[in-house]
Design a protein around this motif. Structure first.
Motif, PDB file in Angstrom:
ATOM      1  N   ILE A 125     -29.162   6.364 -41.846  1.00  0.00           N
ATOM      2  CA  ILE A 125     -29.403   7.489 -42.747  1.00  0.00           C
ATOM      3  C   ILE A 125     -30.290   8.485 -42.006  1.00  0.00           C
ATOM      4  N   GLU A 126     -29.736   9.647 -41.681  1.00  0.00           N
ATOM      5  CA  GLU A 126     -30.532  10.669 -41.010  1.00  0.00           C
ATOM      6  C   GLU A 126     -31.515  11.287 -41.999  1.00  0.00           C
ATOM      7  N   GLU A 127     -32.575  11.887 -41.484  1.00  0.00           N
ATOM      8  CA  GLU A 127     -33.545  12.556 -42.341  1.00  0.00           C
ATOM      9  C   GLU A 127     -32.827  13.609 -43.180  1.00  0.00           C
ATOM     10  N   GLY A 128     -33.008  13.539 -44.489  1.00  0.00           N
ATOM     11  CA  GLY A 128     -32.332  14.458 -45.401  1.00  0.00           C
ATOM     12  C   GLY A 128     -31.051  13.889 -45.972  1.00  0.00           C
ATOM     13  N   GLY A 129     -30.584  12.759 -45.446  1.00  0.00           N
ATOM     14  CA  GLY A 129     -29.423  12.066 -45.993  1.00  0.00           C
ATOM     15  C   GLY A 129     -29.880  11.092 -47.068  1.00  0.00           C
ATOM     16  N   VAL A 130     -28.948  10.665 -47.922  1.00  0.00           N
ATOM     17  CA  VAL A 130     -29.307   9.783 -49.034  1.00  0.00           C
ATOM     18  C   VAL A 130     -28.323   8.623 -49.112  1.00  0.00           C
ATOM     19  N   LEU A 131     -28.861   7.408 -49.259  1.00  0.00           N
ATOM     20  CA  LEU A 131     -28.071   6.221 -49.573  1.00  0.00           C
ATOM     21  C   LEU A 131     -28.434   5.842 -50.988  1.00  0.00           C
ATOM     22  N   ASP A 132     -27.443   5.869 -51.862  1.00  0.00           N
ATOM     23  CA  ASP A 132     -27.691   5.628 -53.285  1.00  0.00           C
ATOM     24  C   ASP A 132     -26.952   4.388 -53.723  1.00  0.00           C
TER      25      ASP A 132
END
Length: 82
Positions: free
Chosen positions: A75-82
């Motif tokens: 998960i890159e900075e600013g990406g989201v794993l929900d």
């Protein structure tokens, strides 16, 4: 005035189309998958390969994912794993 209103409407529609969510499954062929928008994994599936969730992207996992050895989800900075 009509032209300005038309341009505003076109910009709004274009902006909304970028917010679409794609329903898919993780790859199982050892490849690298970069997610750059919103994606939903809704079924139980294996993951064989690497997944990169880019800045501004959302990966929603609603199923059980079995991750193979040597596979990863980054998960890159600013990406989201929900």
């Amino acid at each position: 005035m009509r032209r300005v209103l038309l341009i505003i409407i076109m910009l709004m529609v274009t902006s909304l189309s970028a917010l679409t969510t794609v329903s898919s499954e993780p790859q199982n062929d050892g490849s690298v998958n970069t997610i750059s928008s919103s994606e939903i994994w809704a079924s139980d599936s294996p993951l064989d390969g690497d997944v990169i969730v880019s800045s501004g992207a959302v990966l929603t996992v609603n199923g059980d994912i079995t991750i193979a050895d040597q596979s990863s989800i980054l998960i890159e900075e600013g990406g989201v794993l929900d």
